[in-house]
Structure formats: C-alpha cells, structure tokens
Motif scaffolding. Structure first.
Motif, PDB file in Angstrom:
ATOM      1  N   ARG A 128      -4.264  -1.384   0.935  1.00 21.31           N
ATOM      2  CA  ARG A 128      -2.874  -0.405   0.160  1.00 21.31           C
ATOM      3  C   ARG A 128      -2.861  -0.102   1.419  1.00 21.31           C
ATOM      4  O   ARG A 128      -2.274   0.863   1.335  1.00 21.31           O
ATOM      5  CB  ARG A 128      -3.954   0.440  -0.440  1.00 21.31           C
ATOM      6  CG  ARG A 128      -4.592   0.664  -2.365  1.00 21.31           C
ATOM      7  CD  ARG A 128      -4.984   1.523  -2.862  1.00 21.31           C
ATOM      8  NE  ARG A 128      -5.958   1.466  -3.724  1.00 21.31           N
ATOM      9  CZ  ARG A 128      -6.870   2.021  -3.333  1.00 21.31           C
ATOM     10  NH1 ARG A 128      -6.820   3.625  -2.621  1.00 21.31           N
ATOM     11  NH2 ARG A 128      -7.555   2.043  -3.421  1.00 21.31           N
ATOM     12  N   ALA A 167      -4.312  -1.074  -7.850  1.00 16.69           N
ATOM     13  CA  ALA A 167      -3.784  -0.471  -6.373  1.00 16.69           C
ATOM     14  C   ALA A 167      -3.436   1.001  -6.582  1.00 16.69           C
ATOM     15  O   ALA A 167      -2.688   1.426  -6.211  1.00 16.69           O
ATOM     16  CB  ALA A 167      -1.994  -1.521  -6.728  1.00 16.69           C
ATOM     17  N   LEU A 168      -3.607   1.181  -8.256  1.00 16.48           N
ATOM     18  CA  LEU A 168      -3.823   2.753  -8.842  1.00 16.48           C
ATOM     19  C   LEU A 168      -4.782   2.697  -8.255  1.00 16.48           C
ATOM     20  O   LEU A 168      -4.849   4.249  -9.010  1.00 16.48           O
ATOM     21  CB  LEU A 168      -3.387   2.339  -9.904  1.00 16.48           C
ATOM     22  CG  LEU A 168      -2.815   1.316 -10.656  1.00 16.48           C
ATOM     23  CD1 LEU A 168      -2.216   1.637 -12.219  1.00 16.48           C
ATOM     24  CD2 LEU A 168      -1.109   2.318 -10.074  1.00 16.48           C
ATOM     25  N   GLU A 210       4.579   4.799   3.093  1.00 17.04           N
ATOM     26  CA  GLU A 210       3.692   5.104   1.984  1.00 17.04           C
ATOM     27  C   GLU A 210       2.773   4.169   1.964  1.00 17.04           C
ATOM     28  O   GLU A 210       3.073   3.478   2.721  1.00 17.04           O
ATOM     29  CB  GLU A 210       4.539   5.516   0.983  1.00 17.04           C
ATOM     30  CG  GLU A 210       5.627   7.158   1.189  1.00 17.04           C
ATOM     31  CD  GLU A 210       5.887   7.284  -0.334  1.00 17.04           C
ATOM     32  OE1 GLU A 210       5.248   8.407  -1.214  1.00 17.04           O
ATOM     33  OE2 GLU A 210       7.201   7.158  -0.720  1.00 17.04           O
ATOM     34  N   ALA A 211       1.499   4.163   1.817  1.00 19.24           N
ATOM     35  CA  ALA A 211       0.687   3.494   1.098  1.00 19.24           C
ATOM     36  C   ALA A 211       1.419   2.713   0.019  1.00 19.24           C
ATOM     37  O   ALA A 211       2.089   2.626  -0.887  1.00 19.24           O
ATOM     38  CB  ALA A 211      -0.752   3.846   0.618  1.00 19.24           C
ATOM     39  N   LEU A 212       0.429   1.874  -0.226  1.00 20.80           N
ATOM     40  CA  LEU A 212       1.463   0.422  -1.131  1.00 20.80           C
ATOM     41  C   LEU A 212       1.066   0.742  -2.699  1.00 20.80           C
ATOM     42  O   LEU A 212       0.489   1.293  -3.126  1.00 20.80           O
ATOM     43  CB  LEU A 212       0.023  -0.930  -1.098  1.00 20.80           C
ATOM     44  CG  LEU A 212       1.047  -1.429   0.222  1.00 20.80           C
ATOM     45  CD1 LEU A 212       0.307  -3.020  -0.041  1.00 20.80           C
ATOM     46  CD2 LEU A 212       2.362  -2.275   0.058  1.00 20.80           C
ATOM     47  N   PRO A 256       6.528  -3.716  -5.958  1.00 17.43           N
ATOM     48  CA  PRO A 256       4.983  -3.569  -5.465  1.00 17.43           C
ATOM     49  C   PRO A 256       4.007  -4.310  -6.688  1.00 17.43           C
ATOM     50  O   PRO A 256       3.887  -4.113  -7.250  1.00 17.43           O
ATOM     51  CB  PRO A 256       4.625  -2.665  -4.884  1.00 17.43           C
ATOM     52  CG  PRO A 256       5.650  -1.597  -6.139  1.00 17.43           C
ATOM     53  CD  PRO A 256       6.436  -2.144  -6.360  1.00 17.43           C
ATOM     54  N   ASP A 257       4.151  -5.426  -6.542  1.00 11.06           N
ATOM     55  CA  ASP A 257       3.862  -6.539  -8.072  1.00 11.06           C
ATOM     56  C   ASP A 257       3.310  -7.647  -7.752  1.00 11.06           C
ATOM     57  O   ASP A 257       4.461  -8.653  -7.422  1.00 11.06           O
ATOM     58  CB  ASP A 257       4.933  -5.812  -9.395  1.00 11.06           C
ATOM     59  CG  ASP A 257       4.006  -7.150 -10.742  1.00 11.06           C
ATOM     60  OD1 ASP A 257       3.332  -7.651 -10.701  1.00 11.06           O
ATOM     61  OD2 ASP A 257       4.672  -6.963 -11.494  1.00 11.06           O
TER      62      ASP A 257
END
Lengths: 274, 332
Positions: free
Chosen positions: B83, B218-219, B330-332, B273-274
């Motif tokens: 991330r 990623a969440l 920012e973070a991913l 971001p996918d």
C-alpha cells in the motif's frame, strides 16, 4: 436473562467460552455472548475493554485462543474464509482508502467473497452493488472519489461496501467515531433501517445515550468480560454504569424515546455532598 | 471509470507497444532500409544485414518485452501489497539482492554465463524479499508500508555496498558483471529470453490470479480478512510472484531502474487503483517503456549506445520527483 439461560441454537451468531489475546495477555477471557437474530445489537464499554476484539473474533479476523464462535450452529473454523464472508460482513474501525478509488469501485470490492477463479464479475454482482448503494443511500455518490466525501458520507459508503457482501449479519466496529452528532444519527438511522429490512446488525458504539436509544439489545463489557446483556431498558441502571465506567451518574428517561439517558454527576455538587 | 474507458487504455497501450516493437526492429546503429528489415523477417537471407535484424534486433526486442512486462507487473504487485505508491523492486532491495548473489557467484566460480547467474539472481531476489519483509514486519508481524520502505532502503544500501566492495576488488573479473549491472539489452540472445520467459509467465499468471484478493486487501488487512481473503497466503504468493518476475528480469538484463515504479504509477492514473485492470495495463506499458528507453539509447549518441537501464534511470528520476512533488502521496 443471562446468555447461559438462552437456548444457543436460536442465534445465528454466538460465542462460547471465548478467549482471545495477544501473546500472554488475554483481551477476552472465556466469554459467552449471543447476538439475537434480526436485532440491532450494540456493544458498549470503556476503552480497551475488548469490544473491538470481540467483533473481530466473531468475524474470524482475529485468531481465537480457546472456546468457539458459532455461526449458524457450526464453529467458524469449519468454514472457509469466503464462506464466512458470505454470511457475515464486518467493517473495521479504520479501513484503508486506496488513493483515487471511486465509490462504485469501492463498493464492488464487497463482492469478493462471491467471486472465484471461474466466476468473475457477473450481473448478480452488478445488481448487488446497485442494491447496496441504494440501501445505504449513496447512489448519487457512485461516480465520486471517496476522498472527496464528508466523514458521514464515507462511512455510509463503507457500510454499502459491506452490504454488497449480501450477508444476513453485519458487524460494525465504531461506525460513528469521528462523526459529528448529525452524521452519527444518520449512520445509526441507517443501521436501524437495515435491521428492519432483515439484517442482524451489531455495532460497537461509544455514545451511551445514542446506543441505548437505538439498540434492541445491548452488550455491556468491562475488562475482557461481559457484565450485562439484554434490552437497554431492562439492563441499564446507574449502578451498572458506575461499576462499568467508574462514573457516578443518574439515569433518566430519554424525553424522546423513553430509553435510558445517562446524566453524569456534577463534580461540584458531588464534592459538596461528600 | 467505465469499462469502455479502461478497455480503450488497454488498446492504446497495446498499439503503443506494437509500434515500439516495430521501431526497435527497424532502428539501430547500422542503418538498414525499413523495407529491407521487414523483408528479412519474412524471407531470411544469408547477409550481414539480415543477421543484424534476425539475430540482434529481434532477440533484443523480445527480451525488452519480457523484462519490461516482468518489472512493471512486479512493481504493481509490490505497490499494492505494501500500500505504498513508492514501492518498487529496486527500492525494496530485491534488485540489490539479485545483484549481490550474481556478484558472489561470479567471484566464487568465475563462470560468466547468464544461464548460470539466473539461478543466483533468483536466490538473491528471494532472500532480499524475505529479509525486507521480516525486517519491515517486526515482532507484531504486520508489515506497515513505511516500515517496509525503510527496511528496503536500508537493505538496498547494505547490499549495494557489498556489491561495490566485491567489484572494486575484482575489477578484471567483473567486466562482464559491470556490463550486466548497467542494465543492457544488447547481446542477449534468444536463449536468455527463453530461459527467463517461463518464470516471467508464471509470475504474470500469478499476478493476474491474485488481482481480486489484492484489491480486497488494499482496503486494509482486517477489511481484507473480513471479505474472506486468506491474508498470509495472498502475501506469500505475491512475494513469490514478485521474486519470479524480478529474479528473472534482473537475471536476464541486470537491474533496470524505474520501470517498476513509474509504469504502475501511470497505469493507476489511467485505470484507477484496481489490480484487475492495472496489472494488464502494466503488462503492456512495461514493454513500451523499456523498448522506448532501448531505442532511445541506440539513437542519442549513435553509433555509440547508452544502456537501457541508464536511460530509464535518467528519465525515471525526474518522473519520480514529479510524482513526489505533484501528488500528495496518499497510500494506495
């Protein structure tokens, strides 16, 4: 009525003799809890009493040390992670927001447990995302960047993500923290609506008065154990709050709803009295 | 972001890569008429010019495609896993690990064969990946993005110092290595592409299969677990994929900077971001970037050549600065 007296088979989600800890420190120590079906249950308790740990253990996000969590009558360990995620959704306190993600794409990630190698995105997934956006009332935000939204909107989008999982059970870890009062009410109204639509909702809340107003069932925790559980009007008393939060208070009826309202004692009058 | 827009990006990237493949085969220090070049491909001839095309330019183009795809996809996996939009196999110490293993192998055995180094490069890449991960995880076993980046920078510095030490004390023996370490695509025959390709293919397949799980992860670790992701298995397989991709890519052409950083960044800017979309886009844009660097390196000071690794670093450094300056990271 205590947990031990209630028949276990009725609840879709229950824990028996559950102990969870990090290294040698036990955060939960042999607790028993049941989440009554089709209710909005609220977990309250002072900071670091294990509320969040309980929610994570119930969702199998944390490894348990002993005891068991029963989901639809079977121990969690007998399910695959995706099977659990098709029955039970959990939103942690601080989920991570990928930079540049759109609301719709975020909500779509809730479909993960329904997808597999040979079953990628389908019409069913698209429908589930639409339904989730509608239920959380964030349809009009679907093409927006998550980072552009207000705190309350963001929280509803995250709930929509969990709703896209289409689970009968939904656990929310402090969904109202960092929100102002109107956004807190907005999120709690959403929880209430979801419960009326048939979802069993569990939330960890800090605001006692809002918790007792909205909860059908309240679970009161203190230092890793459960002190009381049941409908707020039946279980909440000034003695209980004093014991759990170490706070002298009066309990009056909420003039709006008749639910318990905690009024902390004024330290000045308390000093005079003593 | 509609599917149509994303498909259009993939189509554009594919066209760009094909165009650059054509340029890479057509342009070189020896000027050969374009029509002749394509004639040689269709009807092989026994001339020096035909040999330049079929034995030098074609293999060189192929290896750029394979390595470019490998490095870009590896970067995308690293950035998603940690991330951290600044993570790349170079920053996380994986290239340095591969380099050190190759230097040691050559120093100890004196064998200068690319097929031989490949295995050492893998070993070094894997060891560095595991080392950085463990160092970045600490006792709590949760690798935070910042700690991983710090661990990567520290390990890279240490490994690079070791590499320099060995090279400086064995200068004669390391001409081959020093050439390798500049990241050159020149003189890499088809057999090298052939040796690297299966590992790259396996890594790419894993990257595509892991895309949905990495999207969920990623969440956040807990959100991912709540969505049914097997967190440890996903992490381990991602590291395996990165090691396969970087190990093979780096073994084949030496460490190449910034492809693994810049391409995933561009891909995310294009399709969001996918991982399900950005991995395929990286797979197409990585070759494009490396081919462009290689072709540019043949042209800028012709008839001399600048190695592709130097061009990517020269172009990549300003890109990196632009990323840091223009975007709030920012973070991913």
């Amino acid at each position: 009525m205590t947990a031990a007296e209630m028949p276990t088979h009725q609840a879709r989600l229950a824990a028996r003799r559950l102990s969870v800890g990090y290294d040698s420190r036990k955060v939960l120590d042999g607790i028993a809890v049941e989440i009554p079906n089709n209710t909005f249950s609220v977990i309250v308790g002072p900071n670091a009493c294990g509320k969040s740990t309980l929610v994570k253990a119930l969702a199998r996000v944390l490894r348990i040390q002993s005891g068991e969590v029963l989901l639809d009558g079977s121990p969690l360990s007998q399910y695959t992670p995706k099977e659990v995620a098709r029955r039970l959704g959990m939103l942690p306190q601080a989920p991570h927001v990928p930079d540049g993600i759109l609301v719709e794409d975020l909500v779509a990630r809730g479909r993960y447990p329904h997808q597999g190698l040979f079953r990628q995105w389908s019409q069913e997934d698209a429908d589930a995302v639409d339904t989730a956006l509608r239920r959380a009332r964030v349809e009009q935000l679907r093409d927006r960047l998550l980072t552009e939204l207000s705190g309350g909107q963001r929280q509803r989008v995250w709930i929509a993500m969990a709703l896209a999982q289409m689970t009968p059970l939904l656990l929310l870890d402090e969904p109202t923290t960092f929100l102002d009062i109107s956004h807190q009410v907005e999120v709690l109204n959403l929880c209430r609506r979801l419960q009326r639509e048939g979802t069993t909702v569990v939330a960890v809340l800090h605001d006692l008065n809002l918790a007792f107003r909205y909860a059908d069932h309240v679970i009161v925790m203190r230092s890793g154990g459960i002190v009381a559980q049941g409908p707020p009007r039946e279980v909440i008393s000034a003695e209980l709050i004093e014991k759990v939060f170490d706070l002298s208070c009066r309990i009056i009826e909420d003039p709006e709803t008749g639910t318990p309202l905690v009024i902390p004692q004024n330290p000045d009058t308390a000093a005079k009295g003593s | 972001m509609t599917t149509a827009v994303r498909v259009a990006w993939l189509a554009a990237a594919l066209s760009l890569t094909l165009l650059l493949c054509a340029l890479s085969i057509s342009i070189g220090s020896r000027s050969i008429a374009v029509l002749d070049v394509w004639g040689f491909l269709l009807r092989p001839e026994e001339t020096a010019e035909a040999a330049v095309v079929t034995q030098l330019r074609v293999p060189r183009t192929l290896i750029a495609v394979v390595v470019g795809a490998a490095l870009a996809v590896a970067g995308s996996l690293m950035q998603s896993l940690t991330r951290n939009p600044l993570a790349d196999p170079g920053i996380l110490g994986i290239n340095a690990g591969a380099s050190l293993a190759v230097v040691i192998a050559v120093a100890v055995t004196g064998i200068a064969s690319i097929m031989f180094y490949m295995w050492f490069a893998f070993l070094g890449a894997a060891a560095a990946a595991v080392g950085v991960y463990l160092l970045g995880s600490g006792r709590r076993r949760t690798a935070t993005p910042a700690r991983l980046a710090l661990a990567g920078v520290a390990i890279t510095a240490a490994l690079t110092a070791l590499v320099q030490t060995i090279i400086l004390t064995n200068q004669e023996a390391f001409n081959e290595f020093r050439f390798w370490t500049a990241g050159s695509l020149e003189g890499r025959g088809l057999e090298i592409t052939g040796a690297a390709a299966p590992f790259v293919a396996a890594g790419l397949l894993l990257a595509l299969l892991l895309a949905p799980a990495l999207n969920a992860l990623a969440l956040g670790e807990q959100t991912g677990a709540a969505l049914g992701v097997r967190v440890r298995r996903t992490r381990a397989l991602t590291f395996l994929a990165v090691t396969l991709l970087c190990g093979a890519g780096t073994a084949a052409v030496g460490p190449i900077a910034f492809v693994g950083l810049g391409v995933p960044f561009l891909a995310r800017a294009a399709v969001g971001p996918d991982q399900r979309w950005s991995v395929p886009l990286c797979l197409l844009l990585g070759p494009a970037m490396l081919l462009a660097a290689d072709v540019a390196g043949r042209v800028v000071i012709a008839p001399q050549e600048v190695q592709a690794g130097i061009i990517t670093a020269l172009v990549g450094a300003p890109l990196f600065i632009t990323i840091v300056r223009r975007r709030r990271i920012e973070a991913l």
